[in-house]
Design a protein around this motif. Sequence first.
Motif, PDB file in Angstrom:
ATOM      1  N   ARG A 320       0.859  -1.193   0.000  1.00  0.00           N
ATOM      2  CA  ARG A 320       0.000   0.000   0.000  1.00  0.00           C
ATOM      3  C   ARG A 320       0.891   1.237   0.000  1.00  0.00           C
ATOM      4  O   ARG A 320       1.131   1.862   1.037  1.00  0.00           O
ATOM      5  CB  ARG A 320      -0.914   0.004   1.225  1.00  0.00           C
ATOM      6  CG  ARG A 320      -1.929  -1.144   1.277  1.00  0.00           C
ATOM      7  CD  ARG A 320      -2.992  -0.979   0.198  1.00  0.00           C
ATOM      8  NE  ARG A 320      -3.949  -2.075   0.187  1.00  0.00           N
ATOM      9  CZ  ARG A 320      -5.150  -2.053   0.768  1.00  0.00           C
ATOM     10  NH1 ARG A 320      -5.527  -0.974   1.431  1.00  0.00           N
ATOM     11  NH2 ARG A 320      -5.954  -3.090   0.693  1.00  0.00           N
ATOM     12  N   PRO A 321       1.425   1.613  -1.170  1.00  0.00           N
ATOM     13  CA  PRO A 321       2.374   2.731  -1.229  1.00  0.00           C
ATOM     14  C   PRO A 321       1.764   4.076  -0.869  1.00  0.00           C
ATOM     15  O   PRO A 321       2.497   5.034  -0.589  1.00  0.00           O
ATOM     16  CB  PRO A 321       2.844   2.712  -2.687  1.00  0.00           C
ATOM     17  CG  PRO A 321       1.745   2.016  -3.438  1.00  0.00           C
ATOM     18  CD  PRO A 321       1.200   0.990  -2.490  1.00  0.00           C
ATOM     19  N   GLU A 322       0.432   4.186  -0.855  1.00  0.00           N
ATOM     20  CA  GLU A 322      -0.203   5.442  -0.477  1.00  0.00           C
ATOM     21  C   GLU A 322      -0.135   5.683   1.026  1.00  0.00           C
ATOM     22  O   GLU A 322      -0.417   6.795   1.504  1.00  0.00           O
ATOM     23  CB  GLU A 322      -1.670   5.454  -0.932  1.00  0.00           C
ATOM     24  CG  GLU A 322      -2.614   4.536  -0.164  1.00  0.00           C
ATOM     25  CD  GLU A 322      -2.625   3.091  -0.654  1.00  0.00           C
ATOM     26  OE1 GLU A 322      -3.557   2.350  -0.264  1.00  0.00           O
ATOM     27  OE2 GLU A 322      -1.721   2.710  -1.422  1.00  0.00           O
ATOM     28  N   LEU A 323       0.238   4.655   1.785  1.00  0.00           N
ATOM     29  CA  LEU A 323       0.368   4.782   3.230  1.00  0.00           C
ATOM     30  C   LEU A 323       1.836   4.983   3.604  1.00  0.00           C
ATOM     31  O   LEU A 323       2.734   4.801   2.798  1.00  0.00           O
ATOM     32  CB  LEU A 323      -0.181   3.533   3.923  1.00  0.00           C
ATOM     33  CG  LEU A 323      -1.620   3.147   3.599  1.00  0.00           C
ATOM     34  CD1 LEU A 323      -2.002   1.872   4.351  1.00  0.00           C
ATOM     35  CD2 LEU A 323      -2.581   4.278   3.914  1.00  0.00           C
ATOM     36  N   GLY A 324       2.062   5.371   4.845  1.00  0.00           N
ATOM     37  CA  GLY A 324       3.420   5.454   5.359  1.00  0.00           C
ATOM     38  C   GLY A 324       4.245   6.575   4.788  1.00  0.00           C
ATOM     39  O   GLY A 324       5.478   6.516   4.799  1.00  0.00           O
ATOM     40  N   SER A 325       3.588   7.636   4.307  1.00  0.00           N
ATOM     41  CA  SER A 325       4.310   8.733   3.658  1.00  0.00           C
ATOM     42  C   SER A 325       3.578  10.058   3.879  1.00  0.00           C
ATOM     43  O   SER A 325       2.345  10.076   4.041  1.00  0.00           O
ATOM     44  CB  SER A 325       4.440   8.471   2.155  1.00  0.00           C
ATOM     45  OG  SER A 325       5.065   9.562   1.499  1.00  0.00           O
TER      46      SER A 325
END
Length: 375
Positions: A320-325
């Motif tokens: 889930r690249p949309e998270l953690g940023s």
Amino acid sequence: MADLVLQGGRIIDPSQGVDRVTDIAFAEGKVVAIGDGLKGDVVRDVTGKIVTPGLIDLHTHVYWGGTSLGVDADMFARQSGVTTCVDTGSAGPGNFHGFRKHVIENSAIRILAYLHVSFAGIYGFSKRVMVGEGQDMRLLAARDAVEVARANPDVIIGIKIRLGRTASGTAGIAPLDVALDVADETGLPLMVHIDEPPPTYEEILERLRPGDVLTHCFRPFPNAPTRGDGTIKPQVIAARERGVIFDIGHGKGSFAWKTARTMIGHGFLPDTISSDVHTLCIDGPAYDLVTTMSKFLHLGLDLPQIIAATTLHPARALRRPELGSLKIGSVGEASVLAVKDGRFPLEDVRDVVETAERRIVAEGVVLNGKWWHPA
């Protein structure tokens, strides 16, 4: 004009290599700006505090009311500054629908799930009753698990199995065959719990694939990742080299100071730091995610390393690249933390207590671009 500005905090975002004191703005549920002098309808002074991407706890049990080990997700998130709880196998295909309807869809925070291969998930876990769900192969429901995983791709991000003397008993490693089959059929990663042998730490690791997660990775003897001579088992090194993810999953029995010091002393850091919070460890020894993070601060990891292990790295494990940023356009979630000085007793699962001089605490949460904590 932004909806919310957090002003003057130390922003640590490993996804961008950002570590500086400045402002961050949120609007319409997204991150819209990072920089000095930002304006917003609501401005909160977070001077002296740390602003991170929303913390992700990769190992929790939050099927409250549906399983005996579940804790209240929103209560836990407020306490620990978490914006995403990943439930790891509390529910199986036989009771996932209740978990989704009654807990996931009603929670203010995001809840994602590893679906247990066991039909009823982790159903026999309490102070008085302890029945390993993997002990009865009749309960391992491969076809049902595939159907439920395919029907819920928005929240089911992986497959879970628990192995060990407590979890799988005389079935040993055989439940892993079922779980790997389900993971392969669904194209999802696998998370494996390990407790005391059988099977051994080495046997499990040799079967795991790139992107699979071994949780409880710094557990104590027996079934530790280290050998009696203070070296790391070669199967551990080989598994990391081929892309297996090593997760802490502190919990009631799975973090030891001795193991952690040996692993870190050899330069082997965990990929992800998680609490494995449930009813039998929320009052100790795990407590919450920030307490688990504090133990790694005491062990010598720096804040950016700890933040990466609770934001960027679990987001990658979840795919889930949309998270953690906190990149512009990312989901409008942030955790506000502080590091307190003092003398703080921190225990491991073998009742070994060390006194830390610093401790991480949660000071607030941003959800959907709005201040959420405290209520």
